[in-house]
Write a protein that holds these residues in place. Structure first.
Motif, PDB file in Angstrom:
ATOM      1  N   ASN A 274       0.827  -1.203   0.000  1.00 15.34           N
ATOM      2  CA  ASN A 274       0.000   0.000   0.000  1.00 15.34           C
ATOM      3  C   ASN A 274       0.866   1.259   0.000  1.00 15.34           C
ATOM      4  N   PRO A 275       0.357   2.374  -0.508  1.00 13.64           N
ATOM      5  CA  PRO A 275       1.146   3.616  -0.565  1.00 13.64           C
ATOM      6  C   PRO A 275       1.552   4.095   0.823  1.00 13.64           C
ATOM      7  N   PRO A 276       2.632   4.861   0.895  1.00 20.20           N
ATOM      8  CA  PRO A 276       3.061   5.387   2.201  1.00 20.20           C
ATOM      9  C   PRO A 276       2.189   6.538   2.670  1.00 20.20           C
ATOM     10  N   TYR A 277       2.271   6.799   3.956  1.00 16.25           N
ATOM     11  CA  TYR A 277       1.635   7.993   4.514  1.00 16.25           C
ATOM     12  C   TYR A 277       2.368   9.237   4.027  1.00 16.25           C
ATOM     13  N   GLU A 278       1.679  10.367   4.131  1.00 17.50           N
ATOM     14  CA  GLU A 278       2.357  11.635   3.905  1.00 17.50           C
ATOM     15  C   GLU A 278       3.345  11.870   5.052  1.00 17.50           C
ATOM     16  N   THR A 279       4.298  12.761   4.824  1.00 16.83           N
ATOM     17  CA  THR A 279       5.318  13.067   5.822  1.00 16.83           C
ATOM     18  C   THR A 279       4.681  13.473   7.150  1.00 16.83           C
ATOM     19  N   MET A 280       5.253  12.986   8.237  1.00 16.25           N
ATOM     20  CA  MET A 280       4.735  13.331   9.562  1.00 16.25           C
ATOM     21  C   MET A 280       4.741  14.844   9.770  1.00 16.25           C
ATOM     22  N   THR A 281       3.705  15.353  10.379  1.00 18.96           N
ATOM     23  CA  THR A 281       3.649  16.773  10.724  1.00 18.96           C
ATOM     24  C   THR A 281       4.531  17.032  11.939  1.00 18.96           C
ATOM     25  N   GLU A 282       4.784  18.298  12.196  1.00 17.43           N
ATOM     26  CA  GLU A 282       5.599  18.662  13.358  1.00 17.43           C
ATOM     27  C   GLU A 282       4.965  18.150  14.646  1.00 17.43           C
ATOM     28  N   SER A 283       3.663  18.283  14.773  1.00 12.43           N
ATOM     29  CA  SER A 283       3.004  17.832  16.007  1.00 12.43           C
ATOM     30  C   SER A 283       3.064  16.318  16.145  1.00 12.43           C
ATOM     31  N   GLU A 284       3.004  15.590  15.014  1.00 11.30           N
ATOM     32  CA  GLU A 284       3.082  14.126  15.069  1.00 11.30           C
ATOM     33  C   GLU A 284       4.461  13.667  15.509  1.00 11.30           C
ATOM     34  N   ILE A 285       5.507  14.251  14.926  1.00  8.77           N
ATOM     35  CA  ILE A 285       6.853  13.799  15.302  1.00  8.77           C
ATOM     36  C   ILE A 285       7.199  14.258  16.712  1.00  8.77           C
ATOM     37  N   ASP A 286       6.718  15.436  17.110  1.00  6.74           N
ATOM     38  CA  ASP A 286       6.916  15.881  18.499  1.00  6.74           C
ATOM     39  C   ASP A 286       6.281  14.894  19.471  1.00  6.74           C
ATOM     40  N   ALA A 287       5.066  14.449  19.147  1.00  5.95           N
ATOM     41  CA  ALA A 287       4.347  13.520  20.031  1.00  5.95           C
ATOM     42  C   ALA A 287       5.134  12.234  20.217  1.00  5.95           C
ATOM     43  N   SER A 288       5.785  11.769  19.153  1.00  5.38           N
ATOM     44  CA  SER A 288       6.575  10.540  19.234  1.00  5.38           C
ATOM     45  C   SER A 288       7.762  10.705  20.171  1.00  5.38           C
ATOM     46  N   PHE A 289       8.443  11.843  20.074  1.00  4.60           N
ATOM     47  CA  PHE A 289       9.612  12.068  20.928  1.00  4.60           C
ATOM     48  C   PHE A 289       9.226  12.449  22.353  1.00  4.60           C
ATOM     49  N   ASN A 290       7.982  12.867  22.552  1.00  4.02           N
ATOM     50  CA  ASN A 290       7.548  13.275  23.883  1.00  4.02           C
ATOM     51  C   ASN A 290       6.989  12.127  24.721  1.00  4.02           C
ATOM     52  N   LEU A 291       7.052  10.903  24.206  1.00  6.09           N
ATOM     53  CA  LEU A 291       6.573   9.748  24.964  1.00  6.09           C
ATOM     54  C   LEU A 291       7.454   9.539  26.203  1.00  6.09           C
ATOM     55  N   PRO A 292       6.952   8.843  27.224  1.00  2.19           N
ATOM     56  CA  PRO A 292       7.657   8.789  28.524  1.00  2.19           C
ATOM     57  C   PRO A 292       8.837   7.813  28.562  1.00  2.19           C
ATOM     58  N   PHE A 293       9.835   8.059  27.718  1.00  2.00           N
ATOM     59  CA  PHE A 293      11.028   7.213  27.718  1.00  2.00           C
ATOM     60  C   PHE A 293      11.850   7.466  28.987  1.00  2.00           C
ATOM     61  N   THR A 294      12.425   6.391  29.513  1.00  4.43           N
ATOM     62  CA  THR A 294      13.396   6.576  30.599  1.00  4.43           C
ATOM     63  C   THR A 294      14.736   7.033  30.037  1.00  4.43           C
ATOM     64  N   ARG A 295      14.954   6.815  28.733  1.00  2.54           N
ATOM     65  CA  ARG A 295      16.195   7.142  28.012  1.00  2.54           C
ATOM     66  C   ARG A 295      17.357   6.271  28.467  1.00  2.54           C
ATOM     67  N   LEU A 296      17.067   5.130  29.082  1.00  5.32           N
ATOM     68  CA  LEU A 296      18.118   4.278  29.640  1.00  5.32           C
ATOM     69  C   LEU A 296      17.913   2.815  29.248  1.00  5.32           C
ATOM     70  N   PRO A 297      18.986   2.023  29.233  1.00  9.26           N
ATOM     71  CA  PRO A 297      18.823   0.579  29.054  1.00  9.26           C
ATOM     72  C   PRO A 297      18.032  -0.010  30.203  1.00  9.26           C
TER      73      PRO A 297
END
Length: 645
Positions: free
Chosen positions: A268-291
């Motif tokens: 199936n065709p790809p999605y359009e490029t992620m918007t700024e708010s979409e990519i921000d939301a991905s990076f704003n998830l509650p990562f511990t940032r640690l192994p």
């Protein structure tokens, strides 16, 4: 603030119980150790699914050499299993350019090898389908993404069908997974059966040959040569790639169909490029940032140590280099985070226990593409070009470096940041006004000076890749003359500011269209510039690149003209040898080789009678071909820890 075990996604039954869960919705298997960080795909997928209210667990690096209890210990998920081979194709993780087993794995504690099987996605998926035949398996990540159609596999030297065929998986998500996962979960939560997920963008699946293709009035279909035709005819295989690459990079693409055995793979065709708010939301998830704490006694994870204090500011790359897989996976259009989101992550990093004030990288696949996009969107909507800057920079591309310069300055204003480095590769060609003709030269100089003055630790690394115009044209890289222009600007700023910086260029040998004389000329031209080369690589074919299609088929997929590639070990070693013309053991061979082909002009440049030349200070050679880093692994993941010589 100390983290609790429950701050990570669970990896064992004990951790599942800690959360009070009786049943899991999704169980994710990964070829990498579990690092809860936005640079690690399995962590992103896990956190995204969690954000939709799902109960998610991760099984990192399950053992495939015992009774396979790692695959059954968490039971049966309510919705599906998810499988990824890891942040790199497992074959690149496991083998060098000369197909020798690597001594370490950067995504495993202590760099230990042997924790990730070859073709990990296929291995994991097959085990799950055998153990749980009625539970859907969804595959994703770079291995699945780049192997979604008939592809050449360098390590087995065979043409393989879509990974869906060998893995027996039910659905494949290609590219970055946030957008298709959101739709998949929404449909499943509405009661749509997994088997009916046939019109989700950016997914692929198998149908029985002759079955009715799911209807979607917004999509057109394009059929490419079947797997069986490709097996018989290399030119037909090459012919496919133009369609695949163009449809992968369109904003409004066609659906791609390919017959394989008794099935048809539907992409199936790809999605359009992620918007700024979409990519921000991905990076704003509650990562511990640690192994995960389970690795505390096993030693550091090299890939994590490399990116521990780095910030990813965008995704995608519009370079379209022929040897690179970034656009095939992340897309050619840039998805940039907001400055606010980036500064929020910077603040999180500064609060890490062992942060000493230094950010190792503020970058992305290419460091200087942040916020760049088309000036007139309607032009981009119709574009089929795989590159926005080759053979020339598109007149519609806004290449302003001001947002990036402003971002660097904003990051450096943080009271706990002593210095922020740019560790990602910089596209030096875009900083040359003679090439980037529509840009403001003062703005380009301002960016270059900002980087050289405040964001480099002694060395600035750039990637001209070659000196031969025919090779560079095939690579979709600009003429080497623009590297000369950039070096002039670099030297001028370096001298004026008394910075004493080194310019370190990357080059590739054995690339399609590269002949022995091209490498001799590369050695002569870089010698004239005063370089004793350090960052040298041998081309490694990986799926979903123009160069790999040429390597296997002998035809350029866009022209279908025959194109030669050095293939034998002898050819590869000889080409690579020219990088190290200054080694005594190579000099007699070079004399004989160049004399034989009548290139005394190059011989005189490389080995004049007095053999005097000016070294580029501090650059030390690394002359073992088998241990050089591969071009594709460097492009796909800049954080890969290299083997120690």
């Amino acid at each position: 603030m100390m983290n609790k075990l429950s701050d990570w996604l669970p990896t064992t039954n004990k951790e599942v119980k800690l959360r009070g869960w009786e049943e899991l919705d999704v169980i994710l298997f990964s070829g990498d150790a579990y690092v809860d960080h936005p640079a690690f795909g399995h962590a992103v997928v896990g956190r995204i699914l969690e954000s939709y209210g799902l109960k998610v667990a991760i099984v990192p690096q399950p053992s495939v050499n015992d009774n396979l209890q790692d695959f059954t210990k968490l039971g049966t998920p309510r919705l599906f299993f998810a499988v990824t081979g890891g942040c790199m194709d497992p074959m690149v993780s496991n083998y060098t350019a000369s197909k020798r087993k690597r001594d370490n794995d950067a995504y495993t504690p202590n760099g230990d090898k042997g924790f990730r099987p070859d073709y990990a996605t296929t291995v994991y998926s097959n085990i799950l389908k055998e153990k749980f035949p009625d539970v859907p398996v969804l595959i994703g990540g770079i291995e699945a993404s780049l192997r979604r159609v008939t592809h050449y596999d360098y390590w087995s030297d065979t043409l393989k069908p879509t990974i869906l065929e060998d893995s027996k998986a039910d659905l494949l998500v290609y590219g970055m997974g946030e957008q298709p996962l959101r739709e998949i979960v929404n449909l499943l939560q509405k009661g749509v059966p997994f088997s009916s997920l046939t019109t989700v963008k950016q997914t692929s699946f198998l149908l029985k040959k002759g079955a009715e293709i799911p209807k979607n009035k917004n999509w057109k279909d394009v059929t490419i040569n079947s797997h069986e035709v490709c097996l018989k005819n290399k030119k037909k295989f090459a012919e496919n790639f133009k369609v695949i690459e163009q449809e992968s990079n369109k904003l409004f693409a066609d659906r791609v169909l390919q017959d394989v055995g008794n099935s048809t793979v539907v992409i199936n065709p790809p999605y359009e490029t992620m918007t700024e708010s979409e990519i921000d939301a991905s990076f704003n998830l509650p990562f511990t940032r640690l192994p995960h704490p389970k690795y505390n006694k096993r030693g550091p994870i090299p890939a994590f140590e490399m990116i521990k204090f780095s910030i990813n500011i965008h995704r995608g790359c519009f370079g379209g280099c022929s040897f690179c897989t970034i656009s095939a996976h992340q897309g050619k259009f840039i998805a940039s985070r907001s400055q606010e989101s980036i500064l929020k992550e910077v603040d999180q990093v500064t609060k890490m226990e062992d942060f000493k004030g230094y950010l190792s990288d503020i970058g992305g696949p290419s460091a200087n593409m942040y916020k760049m996009k088309g000036k007139v969107q309607e032009i981009c909507d119709k574009c089929v070009s795989p590159s926005c800057i080759s053979p020339v920079i598109c007149h519609n591309l806004d290449t302003s470096h001001k947002p990036l310069t402003d971002l660097y300055k904003a990051v450096d204003k943080h009271p706990k940041v002593k210095k922020s480095f740019i560790g990602s590769g910089i596209r030096h060609d875009m900083l040359v006004p003679e090439f980037n003709k529509k840009a403001d030269p003062k703005e380009l100089d301002a960016y270059t000076e900002e980087v050289m003055t405040n964001h480099v630790s002694g060395r600035l690394k750039v990637a001209p890749e070659h000196t031969s115009d025919p090779v560079l044209k095939l690579m979709r890289k600009p003429s080497f003359s623009y590297f000369h222009k950039f070096k002039e600007r670099f030297d001028r700023i370096n001298n004026r500011k008394k910075l004493n910086l080194q310019l370190i260029p990357y080059f590739i040998s054995n690339h399609p269209a590269c002949e022995l004389e091209d490498m001799a000329n590369l050695a002569a031209e870089t010698k004239d510039l005063g370089f004793q080369l350090e960052q040298v690589q041998g081309f490694t074919p990986t799926p979903m690149t123009v160069a790999t299609v040429i390597y296997y088929s002998g035809f350029h997929p866009y022209t279908l003209k025959p194109t030669r590639t050095p293939k034998s070990k002898k050819e590869k070693d000889e080409q690579h040898r020219f990088f190290f013309w200054y080694k005594k053991q190579n000099q007699q061979w070079i004399k004989n080789t160049l004399s034989k082909v009548g290139r005394n002009d190059l011989l005189q440049k490389l080995l004049p009678e007095n053999n005097s030349w000016r070294k580029n200070k501090g650059a030390k050679p690394k002359d073992t071909f088998n241990d050089t880093i591969t071009s594709t692994s460097r492009k796909k993941n800049k954080y890969k820890k290299r083997r120690k010589r």
